[in-house]
Structures are given as structure tokens and as C-alpha cells.
Motif scaffolding. Sequence first.
Motif, PDB file in Angstrom:
ATOM      1  N   LEU A   1       0.886  -1.138  -0.134  1.00  0.00           N
ATOM      2  CA  LEU A   1       0.009  -0.011  -0.155  1.00  0.00           C
ATOM      3  C   LEU A   1       0.714   1.466  -0.020  1.00  0.00           C
ATOM      4  O   LEU A   1       0.739   2.125  -0.743  1.00  0.00           O
TER       5      LEU A   1
ATOM      6  N   VAL B   1       2.866   1.903  -3.565  1.00  0.00           N
ATOM      7  CA  VAL B   1       2.190   2.368  -4.833  1.00  0.00           C
ATOM      8  C   VAL B   1       1.434   3.742  -4.135  1.00  0.00           C
ATOM      9  O   VAL B   1       1.023   4.395  -5.401  1.00  0.00           O
ATOM     10  N   ALA B   2       0.960   4.010  -3.157  1.00  0.00           N
ATOM     11  CA  ALA B   2       0.500   5.073  -2.500  1.00  0.00           C
ATOM     12  C   ALA B   2       1.315   5.903  -1.648  1.00  0.00           C
ATOM     13  O   ALA B   2       0.925   5.589  -0.391  1.00  0.00           O
TER      14      ALA B   2
ATOM     15  N   SER C   1       1.505   8.659  -0.053  1.00  0.00           N
ATOM     16  CA  SER C   1       0.790   9.607   0.730  1.00  0.00           C
ATOM     17  C   SER C   1      -0.381   8.926   1.267  1.00  0.00           C
ATOM     18  O   SER C   1      -1.485   9.606   2.118  1.00  0.00           O
ATOM     19  N   ILE C   2      -0.680   7.793   1.347  1.00  0.00           N
ATOM     20  CA  ILE C   2      -2.017   7.026   1.723  1.00  0.00           C
ATOM     21  C   ILE C   2      -2.342   7.242   3.370  1.00  0.00           C
ATOM     22  O   ILE C   2      -3.540   7.341   3.804  1.00  0.00           O
TER      23      ILE C   2
END
Length: 465
Positions: A405, A408-409, A411-412
Motif C-alpha cells: 500500500l 504504490v501510494a 501518501s496514503i
Amino acid sequence: MSQAPDAPASAPQPPTVSARHPADEVLPPARLGLLGLQHVLVMYTGCVTVPLVFGGAAGLGTSTVGLLINADLLVAGLVTLLQALGVGKVLGVRLPVVAGATFSAVTPMILIAGEYGVQAVYGSMIAAGVFGLLVAVPFARAVRFFPPLVSGSVITVIGLSLIGVATGLIAGRDSTAEDYAAPGRLALAGGIVLLIVLVSRFTRGFLSQLGVLLGLVVGTLVAVPMGLTDFSSVGGADWFGLASPFHFGAPHFPIAAVISMCVVMLVTFTESTADMLAVGEMTGRPLSRQDLARGLAADGVSGVLGGVMNGFLDTVFAQNVGLVGMTKVRSRYVAAVAGGVLLVLALVPKLGEVVASLPGPVVGGAGLVMFATVTSVGISTLRKVEFEGTGNLLIVAVSIGAGMLPVVAPSIYHAFPTWVQIIGGSAITSTTVTAFLLNLLFHHTPGRKKAEPGTEAVPTAVPAT
């Protein structure tokens, strides 16, 4: 006159028993030196890649990265000597193992540096080192809670999470720059990957293990006429010198950074455990829990030394485990010589400056192969796990999903407190915690499913990252 009968000319003699184990054998000086140097050549690229990647991602200057490389070699040399020679009944596994910087710490260090600064990186490393010293004995007793199911998931994500770092080195970090992802940069990195493949395919023995090192050398030579090299800072570097303690100032200890680095220490323990067990089998000296605990304690020392001397967390390098298997040389004094060579290299700042000046596409191309290899090793480790009817497939899926997670992102978790961003934002930390807890839930709680291979067994040998 009668004579006493002579003793039989060929009277049976008791068999000669050597009191010295092969691991304790001291080889002739020339052979000892050559074999020790060979160990350094095999692990050198992997060792210096960590400060190169961290320094570049943290935005540190070339001279500072050169300092990190020398500090890295210093810590690796000292820890290798500890592991090979030992200190009483406290430190060192006393086997032919070589220590070097682990890739497991790279992503957390980059995140910590971005949020709290480099002083927090080394403060959390010191704290993790103390934590490692405290838990070395309990971990040696509880190693069954870190089976291939857990270690394989973590190692897989370590490699995947670093692919982006290699991409940034190859293409450049500024997507608005004129030379971002320029065809020349991509071609250079691709050529290095191809060279490494060809060396591995068409050479044998020791030479086949030098593909990455050859890729760095040849790639740098090709980069010169392309205008991608800048060795201007090398001339100002000293020939001899020692990294100064706390180069970045007094260490800081943010709680989130400390927790994240302590989790990395547990991952490092898992890596080192697997490799030390493998070397114990190769040398015919199976490890006791006390032996294992002493070896893990040396990893803890690397955290304290790395934090003080601006170095990195160390683990047992599996490249060198493979070399022991290939050469059949089991003497721990060969590893001690390798440690001495690393210390000598650490005292030559000019060499660190040369390595720090290697072009990004060159380091990125070699790093791409190394990071992807880490992922492959994780997948290979997971092959030891029984998936049918055990819930293990779900454990792996959720663990890798949670770990990917933040990859790939990135700033999640931006809406969460800083401590959540640091811990959850590390793919390695997220995967480790998730896999560990799910393994406990499925296989170490009342009403659990029947234990299967890969969920209870001690981890087998896996390369260090």
C-alpha cells in the motif's frame, strides 16, 4: 643369552584425533589473505549500495555519501571481526560469516530522514541496537514465530519496495528535469542489466559472482563519454581518515522512528538467523541457542555502532554464505581477514568518494537486479510453505497487500498522526507486523489449524538484503 622379544614393527597406533574443528583452522597466510579478499569482493557491492541508495534518496551531497560509505565499511569490518572471532560468551557466532549493511533498513531510514531528519535516523538506529542486544536471547528461543511464512513475505516486499528507488536512480528524481528518463540513461542501465545477465550465464565459479561489480565498473566507464560522471569531489578527499562520530549532530529519538527501526531489527534477526544456521550446517558445527544469541547480539552491536559512527544496521551476508558452500573453506579466520580488509578500506575516504560519485543510472541498473533478486529469494522462501487448507495463502496475500500500500501510494496515511505515517508508511514494517500477527492468529492460538511446514519450522537459509 635370551633376548626380550622385539616389539612388533607395525604395532597398531591409536587413531590421531584432531582437537581443532575445521571452523577453527588457521590457514597459511597467503591462502588466508586471498580467500579473505575474495569474500570482500563478493560482498562489497551489496554493502556500499545501501549508503548510495539512502544518501541519494535523502538528498545528501556526494561528500556526505562518501563519508557514509566509509562509515558503512568500518561498521561492517568491526561486526565481521566480532562474528568471526567472538568476545567471550557474549558476542559473535564464531563461524565464517561476513556482515554487511542490510537493505531492510533502507526504506524506513528514508522515511525517517524525510520526516524527522538524519539525526533521528541515527538516534533510532542506536535505540534499535540496544533493543537488539536486549532481545537477542529471547529471539533465539522464539525463532519459531518467524518461519518461512513470515520471512518469505517480508523478504518479497523488501525487494518490491526498493524497485522504485532503483527507478529513481535510473531515470532521475525530478520528473520535470530535461534529462529525466532520457534514452541514454535508460540504455545505460539496460546495458548494465544485460552485462550482469551475460556474466552470470557464461562464466563459472568465483567470476560468476562478480557480475554486479563488473557492471558498476564497465557502466561507469561507458558513462564518462556520455557526460554522466562527475568525480570533481574525489580530488579533495583525503587518502587516510576515520569517520567522526555523530557527524550530523546529537541523535534524536522520535518514538515512531524508534519503533519502526526496532521492527527492522527483528527482520534483520530473521535474516541473520537463517544464514547462520546454514553456515552451521556447512561447517559441521550446528548452532545452539547460545551460539545463535551471540550472533544476533553482534547484529545489535551494529545498530549502536552504526548510530554513533553514521553507518548502517548489519546482517550476515548470504553472498558469503554461498561462497563458503562453493569453496568448502570453513575457517572462521578467513572471515576475520575479510573484516580486517573492510577496516582498511574504511580508512581510505578517497575510495568512498569515488564510489559515491558513481552515476545514478549505473547504480540504479545494478540495484534493479539486486532488489529484484531479493524479491525472488522471498518467493523461493515461500515455496517451503504449505498452502493447501492452512490459511497460509491468505496470510501471505494480506501481508504483501498491506506492505505494498505505501509503495504504490506513498501518501496514503497522510491524514494520520506522524507516528502512524512512519510505521505504516514503511512497507517492511507493515508486512512484518501483519505477517507476524496473522501467523500467531492462524497457527499459535487455541483452536488453530494443524501446523504445516513453513509455519512452525525454523527459517532456512535466505540471502541478506
